[in-house]
Design a protein around this motif. Structure first.
Motif, PDB file in Angstrom:
ATOM      1  N   VAL A  19      -4.039  43.735 -31.446  1.00 45.24           N
ATOM      2  CA  VAL A  19      -4.175  42.501 -32.233  1.00 45.24           C
ATOM      3  C   VAL A  19      -3.003  41.565 -31.922  1.00 45.24           C
ATOM      4  O   VAL A  19      -3.181  40.361 -31.714  1.00 45.24           O
ATOM      5  CB  VAL A  19      -4.246  42.811 -33.750  1.00 45.24           C
ATOM      6  CG1 VAL A  19      -4.096  41.545 -34.579  1.00 45.24           C
ATOM      7  CG2 VAL A  19      -5.559  43.508 -34.086  1.00 45.24           C
ATOM      8  N   SER A  20      -1.799  42.126 -31.856  1.00 45.64           N
ATOM      9  CA  SER A  20      -0.614  41.316 -31.539  1.00 45.64           C
ATOM     10  C   SER A  20      -0.712  40.721 -30.145  1.00 45.64           C
ATOM     11  O   SER A  20      -0.366  39.554 -29.925  1.00 45.64           O
ATOM     12  CB  SER A  20       0.646  42.172 -31.640  1.00 45.64           C
ATOM     13  OG  SER A  20       0.752  42.738 -32.910  1.00 45.64           O
ATOM     14  N   ALA A  21      -1.190  41.524 -29.185  1.00 41.65           N
ATOM     15  CA  ALA A  21      -1.351  41.025 -27.816  1.00 41.65           C
ATOM     16  C   ALA A  21      -2.347  39.874 -27.777  1.00 41.65           C
ATOM     17  O   ALA A  21      -2.141  38.887 -27.059  1.00 41.65           O
ATOM     18  CB  ALA A  21      -1.804  42.152 -26.894  1.00 41.65           C
ATOM     19  N   SER A  22      -3.410  39.967 -28.562  1.00 48.58           N
ATOM     20  CA  SER A  22      -4.412  38.892 -28.562  1.00 48.58           C
ATOM     21  C   SER A  22      -3.852  37.617 -29.191  1.00 48.58           C
ATOM     22  O   SER A  22      -4.147  36.516 -28.730  1.00 48.58           O
ATOM     23  CB  SER A  22      -5.689  39.335 -29.285  1.00 48.58           C
ATOM     24  OG  SER A  22      -5.427  39.590 -30.652  1.00 48.58           O
ATOM     25  N   VAL A  23      -3.008  37.746 -30.209  1.00 49.96           N
ATOM     26  CA  VAL A  23      -2.396  36.564 -30.832  1.00 49.96           C
ATOM     27  C   VAL A  23      -1.430  35.895 -29.860  1.00 49.96           C
ATOM     28  O   VAL A  23      -1.412  34.665 -29.721  1.00 49.96           O
ATOM     29  CB  VAL A  23      -1.687  36.943 -32.158  1.00 49.96           C
ATOM     30  CG1 VAL A  23      -0.866  35.783 -32.682  1.00 49.96           C
ATOM     31  CG2 VAL A  23      -2.704  37.388 -33.190  1.00 49.96           C
ATOM     32  N   VAL A  24      -0.622  36.703 -29.140  1.00 46.46           N
ATOM     33  CA  VAL A  24       0.287  36.157 -28.123  1.00 46.46           C
ATOM     34  C   VAL A  24      -0.521  35.455 -27.038  1.00 46.46           C
ATOM     35  O   VAL A  24      -0.176  34.373 -26.573  1.00 46.46           O
ATOM     36  CB  VAL A  24       1.184  37.263 -27.528  1.00 46.46           C
ATOM     37  CG1 VAL A  24       1.993  36.736 -26.354  1.00 46.46           C
ATOM     38  CG2 VAL A  24       2.117  37.828 -28.592  1.00 46.46           C
ATOM     39  N   SER A  25      -1.635  36.071 -26.640  1.00 49.36           N
ATOM     40  CA  SER A  25      -2.498  35.482 -25.613  1.00 49.36           C
ATOM     41  C   SER A  25      -3.088  34.156 -26.076  1.00 49.36           C
ATOM     42  O   SER A  25      -3.139  33.187 -25.316  1.00 49.36           O
ATOM     43  CB  SER A  25      -3.616  36.463 -25.264  1.00 49.36           C
ATOM     44  OG  SER A  25      -4.486  35.917 -24.324  1.00 49.36           O
TER      45      SER A  25
END
Length: 198
Positions: free
Chosen positions: A176-182
């Motif tokens: 989820v964090s990776a998708s927000v950064v993306s």
């Protein structure tokens, strides 16, 4: 000329980031980004391999494979060149940087199969870049990889102190964090073109 090179360089870092926009090289992105020093070390190794691989594969393709009608072998040849370069990096790190070599562990040999490295070598051919543009593209992609790794290492450090719901603990909150950064990189879409007038 300088403006077009700058546009290639910065677009590879922000707009066409191989990890956060094109979703290549996710394995080391998730595996090595737990600690900042290992994320930075891995990124430096990837920049080195990307630049060297592009410097080696572009002339091989342009002056050997394409003139001989062997362009269909590019993927196999590029993978072999990348594998040799990764072995070289591994030997150098083992000899001169043992702590970093141990910290990267299994992820260092995985640069061989890192699709971001192979993606750069193939995309510079597909884009029709000359040798200098190819090198700038490869170095920019490497710095984009580093930016993604360092940013996400910081995010993961903050996640250690967070208390997510039980169902999100571990890998789910990381994804989820990776998708927000993306998602945050989508905002860079039109900026580079406006700055450099392309």
């Amino acid at each position: 000329m300088a403006a077009s090179l700058a546009m290639i360089f910065f677009s590879m870092i922000l707009v066409n980031n191989y990890v956060l926009v094109q979703f290549l090289g996710i394995c080391p992105f998730l595996g090595v980004s737990k600690k900042l020093d290992s994320a930075f070390g891995m990124s430096c190794a990837v920049i080195f391999v990307m630049a060297l691989a592009t410097a080696a594969t572009w002339p091989i393709y342009t002056y050997i494979l394409e003139p001989q009608g062997l362009a269909y072998l590019q993927t196999i040849v590029f993978i072999l060149v990348i594998a040799v370069l990764v072995q070289l990096v591994e030997i150098i790190m083992k000899k001169y940087m043992p702590p970093l070599y141990k910290a990267l562990g299994v992820y260092l040999p995985l640069i061989t199969t890192n699709c971001a490295v192979l993606g750069v070598t193939i995309s510079v051919i597909d884009e029709g870049y000359n040798f200098v543009e190819s090198l700038v593209c490869a170095v920019g992609a490497g710095f984009g990889f580093m930016l993604a790794m360092v940013l996400f290492a910081g995010v993961r450090k903050r996640l250690e102190d967070a208390k997510p719901p039980k169902c999100f603990e571990g890998l789910p909150i990381t994804l989820v964090s990776a998708s927000v950064v993306s998602l945050s990189f989508m905002g860079f879409g039109g900026i580079i073109e406006n700055i450099f007038g392309a």
